[in-house]
Motif scaffolding. Sequence first.
Motif, PDB file in Angstrom:
ATOM      1  N   ARG A 150       0.817  -1.212   0.000  1.00  0.00           N
ATOM      2  CA  ARG A 150       0.000   0.000   0.000  1.00  0.00           C
ATOM      3  C   ARG A 150       0.854   1.267   0.000  1.00  0.00           C
ATOM      4  NH1 ARG A 150      -2.879  -2.776  -1.823  1.00  0.00           N
ATOM      5  NH2 ARG A 150      -4.942  -3.534  -1.206  1.00  0.00           N
ATOM      6  N   TRP A 151       1.977   1.225   0.725  1.00  0.00           N
ATOM      7  CA  TRP A 151       2.864   2.387   0.712  1.00  0.00           C
ATOM      8  C   TRP A 151       4.290   1.967   1.019  1.00  0.00           C
ATOM      9  CZ3 TRP A 151       5.097   2.588   5.456  1.00  0.00           C
ATOM     10  CH2 TRP A 151       4.342   2.208   6.577  1.00  0.00           C
ATOM     11  N   VAL A 152       5.222   2.772   0.513  1.00  0.00           N
ATOM     12  CA  VAL A 152       6.648   2.645   0.800  1.00  0.00           C
ATOM     13  C   VAL A 152       7.152   4.048   1.099  1.00  0.00           C
ATOM     14  CG1 VAL A 152       8.922   2.179  -0.200  1.00  0.00           C
ATOM     15  CG2 VAL A 152       7.038   0.589  -0.619  1.00  0.00           C
ATOM     16  N   THR A 153       8.022   4.174   2.112  1.00  0.00           N
ATOM     17  CA  THR A 153       8.607   5.482   2.401  1.00  0.00           C
ATOM     18  C   THR A 153      10.104   5.446   2.124  1.00  0.00           C
ATOM     19  OG1 THR A 153       8.760   4.882   4.760  1.00  0.00           O
ATOM     20  CG2 THR A 153       6.867   6.208   4.064  1.00  0.00           C
ATOM     21  N   LEU A 154      10.625   6.592   1.664  1.00  0.00           N
ATOM     22  CA  LEU A 154      12.020   6.734   1.248  1.00  0.00           C
ATOM     23  C   LEU A 154      12.647   7.923   1.965  1.00  0.00           C
ATOM     24  CD1 LEU A 154      11.400   6.601  -2.626  1.00  0.00           C
ATOM     25  CD2 LEU A 154      11.932   4.640  -1.149  1.00  0.00           C
ATOM     26  N   GLY A 155      13.975   7.880   2.138  1.00  0.00           N
ATOM     27  CA  GLY A 155      14.682   9.024   2.713  1.00  0.00           C
ATOM     28  C   GLY A 155      14.330   9.192   4.180  1.00  0.00           C
ATOM     29  N   TYR A 156      13.818  10.385   4.542  1.00  0.00           N
ATOM     30  CA  TYR A 156      13.258  10.558   5.875  1.00  0.00           C
ATOM     31  C   TYR A 156      11.918   9.832   5.895  1.00  0.00           C
ATOM     32  CZ  TYR A 156      16.740  14.141   6.924  1.00  0.00           C
ATOM     33  OH  TYR A 156      17.925  14.797   7.158  1.00  0.00           O
ATOM     34  N   HIS A 157      11.809   8.832   6.758  1.00  0.00           N
ATOM     35  CA  HIS A 157      10.617   7.987   6.751  1.00  0.00           C
ATOM     36  C   HIS A 157       9.502   8.624   7.570  1.00  0.00           C
ATOM     37  CE1 HIS A 157      12.587   4.725   4.643  1.00  0.00           C
ATOM     38  NE2 HIS A 157      13.650   4.996   5.363  1.00  0.00           N
ATOM     39  N   TYR A 158       8.375   8.815   6.926  1.00  0.00           N
ATOM     40  CA  TYR A 158       7.225   9.438   7.574  1.00  0.00           C
ATOM     41  C   TYR A 158       6.704   8.536   8.681  1.00  0.00           C
ATOM     42  CZ  TYR A 158       2.727  11.847   7.995  1.00  0.00           C
ATOM     43  OH  TYR A 158       1.630  12.542   8.461  1.00  0.00           O
ATOM     44  N   ASN A 159       6.471   9.122   9.860  1.00  0.00           N
ATOM     45  CA  ASN A 159       5.912   8.397  10.990  1.00  0.00           C
ATOM     46  C   ASN A 159       4.400   8.600  10.980  1.00  0.00           C
ATOM     47  OD1 ASN A 159       4.884   7.858  13.671  1.00  0.00           O
ATOM     48  ND2 ASN A 159       7.013   7.812  14.384  1.00  0.00           N
ATOM     49  N   TRP A 160       3.650   7.556  10.625  1.00  0.00           N
ATOM     50  CA  TRP A 160       2.208   7.684  10.449  1.00  0.00           C
ATOM     51  C   TRP A 160       1.486   7.949  11.768  1.00  0.00           C
ATOM     52  CZ3 TRP A 160       0.868   7.788   5.403  1.00  0.00           C
ATOM     53  CH2 TRP A 160       1.765   7.211   4.496  1.00  0.00           C
ATOM     54  N   SER A 161       2.099   7.575  12.889  1.00  0.00           N
ATOM     55  CA  SER A 161       1.456   7.779  14.189  1.00  0.00           C
ATOM     56  C   SER A 161       1.597   9.218  14.672  1.00  0.00           C
ATOM     57  CB  SER A 161       2.059   6.823  15.233  1.00  0.00           C
ATOM     58  OG  SER A 161       1.836   5.483  14.870  1.00  0.00           O
ATOM     59  N   THR A 162       2.823   9.751  14.595  1.00  0.00           N
ATOM     60  CA  THR A 162       3.058  11.113  15.080  1.00  0.00           C
ATOM     61  C   THR A 162       2.893  12.155  13.983  1.00  0.00           C
ATOM     62  OG1 THR A 162       5.429  11.022  14.586  1.00  0.00           O
ATOM     63  CG2 THR A 162       4.717  10.201  16.751  1.00  0.00           C
ATOM     64  N   LYS A 163       2.813  11.690  12.718  1.00  0.00           N
ATOM     65  CA  LYS A 163       2.727  12.573  11.550  1.00  0.00           C
ATOM     66  C   LYS A 163       3.947  13.496  11.471  1.00  0.00           C
ATOM     67  CE  LYS A 163      -2.326  12.515  11.574  1.00  0.00           C
ATOM     68  NZ  LYS A 163      -2.358  11.348  10.689  1.00  0.00           N
ATOM     69  N   LYS A 164       5.110  12.939  11.789  1.00  0.00           N
ATOM     70  CA  LYS A 164       6.347  13.710  11.763  1.00  0.00           C
ATOM     71  C   LYS A 164       7.450  12.924  11.060  1.00  0.00           C
ATOM     72  CE  LYS A 164       5.583  16.246  16.097  1.00  0.00           C
ATOM     73  NZ  LYS A 164       6.120  16.514  17.460  1.00  0.00           N
ATOM     74  N   TYR A 165       8.480  13.671  10.638  1.00  0.00           N
ATOM     75  CA  TYR A 165       9.729  13.078  10.194  1.00  0.00           C
ATOM     76  C   TYR A 165      10.731  13.186  11.335  1.00  0.00           C
ATOM     77  CZ  TYR A 165       7.757  13.538   5.483  1.00  0.00           C
ATOM     78  OH  TYR A 165       6.964  13.448   4.373  1.00  0.00           O
ATOM     79  N   SER A 166      11.769  12.375  11.271  1.00  0.00           N
ATOM     80  CA  SER A 166      12.738  12.349  12.353  1.00  0.00           C
ATOM     81  C   SER A 166      14.143  12.207  11.800  1.00  0.00           C
ATOM     82  CB  SER A 166      12.427  11.180  13.293  1.00  0.00           C
ATOM     83  OG  SER A 166      13.477  10.967  14.204  1.00  0.00           O
ATOM     84  N   ALA A 167      15.096  12.859  12.470  1.00  0.00           N
ATOM     85  CA  ALA A 167      16.498  12.766  12.049  1.00  0.00           C
ATOM     86  C   ALA A 167      17.039  11.360  12.202  1.00  0.00           C
ATOM     87  CB  ALA A 167      17.346  13.747  12.865  1.00  0.00           C
TER      88      ALA A 167
END
Length: 366
Positions: A150-167
């Motif tokens: 259904r989805w793949v994330t690349l680079g900075y991986h999106y956090n679906w729970s917090t709706k944030k990116y992380s270093a």
Amino acid sequence: MAAAALTREGGEDAFRRLFRFYRQRDASDLRGVVDFSAPGGQVFRSQLSIASVSDQDAYRAGLRPVNQWKAYGLSAYPGFIFIPNPFLPGCQRHWVKQCLKLYPEKPNVCNLDLHMAPEKTMDLWGQSKEQLRRKGSSKWEPRSLLEKLRWVTLGYHYNWSTKKYSANHHTPFPSDLAFLSEQVAAACGFQGFQAQAGILNYYHFDSSLGIHVDESELDHSRPLLSFSFGQSSIFLLGGLKREEAPTAMFMHSGDIMVMSGFSRLLYHAVPRVLPNPEGTALPSCLDQALSSDLPVGSVIEHSSDEDWQVCAKYLQSSRINMTIRQVLAEGQKFPEESGTNGRGQAPSEDSHHENSKAKRHKPNTV
């Protein structure tokens, strides 16, 4: 027209009403959907920054020279740019193969990681290709793992729970996709765009993408790029509030959308995936073979006939969308985080990407 009547109603959450209208499988009234292959009405020609991308760099990215592209805007949506299929013949195949064969590989993250052991998701392509190649037309056949993607994330991986990116949840961004994105962004007037995060969505005829705003990136001055391949869809572009009725438009294979400026933070959604309007199993632009002589430094690779047979079978009932973002401005850093490692994922695989079963069980969740 039913859609126009819904638009005129206004009031509470006009976006949801139109989403539901186009989501209906029997919604045959599509006269109000903007078609950029026959632009008119609120559509106008947009100017591109032709000198910003050399013909050689365009060729290396699998694109026609920018002076051959057509680009359109929509009145009332400043910063929105729609580019109907600017890809060279055969080059869409490269991006489809990457999205199915390469980009789902570890260390990238996908929805199947939520409920499968890591060793089970190591080689989705290898586990699926024979099943896909032999697949018939019966909907009762078991789905391959690629069809469950259904989805793949690349680079900075999106956090679906917090709706944030992380270093601290980052993997290298694919260099070929970064180069493509940089050329498209430059052609639209955004020199120096850095592709830092990508979300790939995989749709089938019963899929939809809920109403949302892409606002998690720390730098909103850079555009959001969207690339579509395979079957067609209806895309809804709304306003800053869900009470504003959206504009519906078709997206076909090879089309690119750019959301920038005022349009960068607008509500949008995909209520429905449609068979390509040519009435064939695949759009004709995907039937075209890649030229045998690629330019020096091209990021495009030839696909074997065997690989393309698998991709083509997948696309007969599916659509792939790549959305590329720059998360941080030049020199910008993530704020300090406490109590999290940034790796939290969605509680379910359909939190951002819906299918018909999810809609029946969660009628109020979009």
